[in-house]
Design a protein around this motif. Sequence first.
Motif, PDB file in Angstrom:
ATOM      1  N   UNK A  23       0.835  -1.201   0.000  1.00 18.15           N
ATOM      2  CA  UNK A  23       0.000   0.000   0.000  1.00 18.15           C
ATOM      3  C   UNK A  23       0.869   1.250   0.000  1.00 18.15           C
ATOM      4  N   UNK A  24       1.958   1.207   0.735  1.00 20.43           N
ATOM      5  CA  UNK A  24       2.839   2.374   0.843  1.00 20.43           C
ATOM      6  C   UNK A  24       3.405   2.738  -0.526  1.00 20.43           C
ATOM      7  N   UNK A  25       3.864   1.734  -1.253  1.00 25.92           N
ATOM      8  CA  UNK A  25       4.440   1.998  -2.573  1.00 25.92           C
ATOM      9  C   UNK A  25       3.380   2.585  -3.497  1.00 25.92           C
ATOM     10  N   UNK A  26       2.231   1.939  -3.540  1.00 24.94           N
ATOM     11  CA  UNK A  26       1.152   2.396  -4.425  1.00 24.94           C
ATOM     12  C   UNK A  26       0.723   3.816  -4.081  1.00 24.94           C
ATOM     13  N   UNK A  27       0.642   4.075  -2.800  1.00 20.94           N
ATOM     14  CA  UNK A  27       0.180   5.386  -2.332  1.00 20.94           C
ATOM     15  C   UNK A  27       1.039   6.535  -2.824  1.00 20.94           C
ATOM     16  N   UNK A  28       2.309   6.281  -3.042  1.00 20.88           N
ATOM     17  CA  UNK A  28       3.131   7.417  -3.494  1.00 20.88           C
ATOM     18  C   UNK A  28       3.586   7.234  -4.941  1.00 20.88           C
ATOM     19  N   UNK A  39      -1.757   4.761   3.407  1.00 23.38           N
ATOM     20  CA  UNK A  39      -3.193   4.534   3.171  1.00 23.38           C
ATOM     21  C   UNK A  39      -4.093   5.275   4.157  1.00 23.38           C
ATOM     22  N   UNK A  40      -3.519   5.963   5.125  1.00 24.28           N
ATOM     23  CA  UNK A  40      -4.332   6.715   6.097  1.00 24.28           C
ATOM     24  C   UNK A  40      -4.373   8.194   5.688  1.00 24.28           C
ATOM     25  N   UNK A  41      -5.350   8.945   6.186  1.00 25.44           N
ATOM     26  CA  UNK A  41      -5.418  10.367   5.802  1.00 25.44           C
ATOM     27  C   UNK A  41      -4.131  11.119   6.151  1.00 25.44           C
ATOM     28  N   UNK A  42      -3.425  10.687   7.189  1.00 26.47           N
ATOM     29  CA  UNK A  42      -2.200  11.383   7.609  1.00 26.47           C
ATOM     30  C   UNK A  42      -0.959  10.890   6.862  1.00 26.47           C
ATOM     31  N   UNK A  43      -1.162  10.092   5.822  1.00 22.90           N
ATOM     32  CA  UNK A  43      -0.007   9.555   5.099  1.00 22.90           C
ATOM     33  C   UNK A  43       0.870  10.672   4.528  1.00 22.90           C
ATOM     34  N   UNK A  44       2.188  10.517   4.617  1.00 26.79           N
ATOM     35  CA  UNK A  44       3.096  11.448   3.940  1.00 26.79           C
ATOM     36  C   UNK A  44       4.339  10.674   3.554  1.00 26.79           C
ATOM     37  N   UNK A  95      11.333  14.393   9.747  1.00 25.81           N
ATOM     38  CA  UNK A  95      10.720  13.951  11.008  1.00 25.81           C
ATOM     39  C   UNK A  95      10.025  12.613  10.842  1.00 25.81           C
ATOM     40  N   UNK A  96      10.662  11.695  10.125  1.00 29.72           N
ATOM     41  CA  UNK A  96      10.044  10.385   9.843  1.00 29.72           C
ATOM     42  C   UNK A  96       9.757   9.632  11.132  1.00 29.72           C
ATOM     43  N   UNK A  97       8.511   9.184  11.266  1.00 27.15           N
ATOM     44  CA  UNK A  97       8.096   8.462  12.465  1.00 27.15           C
ATOM     45  C   UNK A  97       7.485   7.126  12.070  1.00 27.15           C
ATOM     46  N   UNK A  98       7.556   6.170  12.994  1.00 28.88           N
ATOM     47  CA  UNK A  98       6.914   4.879  12.804  1.00 28.88           C
ATOM     48  C   UNK A  98       5.392   5.058  12.964  1.00 28.88           C
ATOM     49  N   UNK A  99       4.527   4.330  12.257  1.00 29.92           N
ATOM     50  CA  UNK A  99       4.869   3.269  11.318  1.00 29.92           C
ATOM     51  C   UNK A  99       5.221   3.819   9.936  1.00 29.92           C
ATOM     52  N   UNK A 100       6.332   3.341   9.426  1.00 29.39           N
ATOM     53  CA  UNK A 100       6.771   3.765   8.099  1.00 29.39           C
ATOM     54  C   UNK A 100       7.515   2.618   7.431  1.00 29.39           C
ATOM     55  N   UNK A 101       7.484   2.608   6.113  1.00 26.44           N
ATOM     56  CA  UNK A 101       8.321   1.663   5.383  1.00 26.44           C
ATOM     57  C   UNK A 101       9.265   2.438   4.469  1.00 26.44           C
ATOM     58  N   UNK A 102      10.384   1.810   4.169  1.00 22.45           N
ATOM     59  CA  UNK A 102      11.340   2.382   3.227  1.00 22.45           C
ATOM     60  C   UNK A 102      11.292   1.544   1.956  1.00 22.45           C
ATOM     61  N   UNK A 103      11.202   2.198   0.825  1.00 22.82           N
ATOM     62  CA  UNK A 103      11.296   1.487  -0.449  1.00 22.82           C
ATOM     63  C   UNK A 103      12.616   1.910  -1.073  1.00 22.82           C
ATOM     64  N   UNK A 104      13.492   0.950  -1.258  1.00 24.69           N
ATOM     65  CA  UNK A 104      14.847   1.247  -1.729  1.00 24.69           C
ATOM     66  C   UNK A 104      15.068   0.535  -3.061  1.00 24.69           C
ATOM     67  N   UNK A 139       6.938  14.882  -2.942  1.00 30.51           N
ATOM     68  CA  UNK A 139       6.271  14.731  -1.660  1.00 30.51           C
ATOM     69  C   UNK A 139       4.955  15.485  -1.579  1.00 30.51           C
ATOM     70  N   UNK A 140       3.944  14.795  -1.160  1.00 33.30           N
ATOM     71  CA  UNK A 140       2.699  15.449  -0.839  1.00 33.30           C
ATOM     72  C   UNK A 140       1.948  14.502   0.085  1.00 33.30           C
ATOM     73  N   UNK A 141       0.976  15.022   0.768  1.00 34.26           N
ATOM     74  CA  UNK A 141       0.209  14.167   1.668  1.00 34.26           C
ATOM     75  C   UNK A 141      -1.085  13.786   0.968  1.00 34.26           C
ATOM     76  N   UNK A 142      -1.811  12.849   1.525  1.00 36.27           N
ATOM     77  CA  UNK A 142      -3.116  12.487   0.959  1.00 36.27           C
ATOM     78  C   UNK A 142      -4.047  13.692   0.990  1.00 36.27           C
TER      79      UNK A 142
END
Length: 257
Positions: free
Chosen positions: A129-134, A206-211, A228-237, A247-250
């Motif tokens: 979801x994280x990858x798709x979201x951005x 996938x949440x409204x606060x996604x960035x 200011x990266x905070x958990x929960x987060x994933x890194x795509x490398x 960068x933009x938020x939902x």
Amino acid sequence: MTHVKPGQPHPPVRLIGAGPGDPELLTLKAVRALGEAEVVLVDDLVNPEILAHCPQARLVRVGKRGGCRSTPQDFIQRLMLRYARQGRRVARLKGGDPCVFGRGGEEQQWLARHGVACEIINGITSGLAAATDCGIPLTLRGVARAVTLVTAHTEDDSAPDWKALAASGATLVVYMGVATLPATRGHLLAAGMAPATPVAMIERASLPAQRHCVSSLAAMEDDARAFGLRSPAVLVIGDVAAWARAQETRADLRASA
Ligand code: SAH
């Protein structure tokens, strides 16, 4: 893994994937299973809105959030067993997919050793979801033929084979990687991964606060700090991370729609 079809008896326990957060990313099967549960043990990464699908159930909040106080794993397992032995229909609701860094396999085996059958219901794992979201396709013809889901955080302090991962050319999706981000960067650079390799860091996918924040292997530690990266987060490398939108938020997306 046993899959129970509608009309068949309810297994004593179901491990249900709640998906990454957006309630619309729940599977129909998860929704049906939640509606049938009598007791639901809820993990702390589960979006509370999802609980609207089990208004009839008794809710027990359990959780294993990295860095926070959490309900010990063996206590959670015993609780599942106790409710199952009381003849209750038990559901354990876990963030993402129960078997992707979710201990689903462990819990299923433990229950089996205690004579309790358990059905696993998939959820969409947060890395997808994280990858798709951005805007990142995790595989892309001619760019990435493979994806590896990896965690840098292990209870026994064992490390992934960073050299092999760096050499594989696969897109890496790193879970539970915020606290260990500087170490991951160091390991991958030492393993020979190009410093310019694109990296996307996605928070609350996938949440409204996604960035999310787009960076490179070399710069990701400084950029994560500035962001200011905070958990929960994933890194795509990997090279596909270059496909991430700026960068933009939902909320930004909604505003521009
Ligand atoms: N079973 C879960 C993963 C549990 S491990 C799944 O399949 O997604 C917990 C880690 O998952 C977090 O540290 C983070 O790396 C990731 N995660 C869970 N939800 C997330 C979300 N909404 N956005 C970004 N990462 C998330």
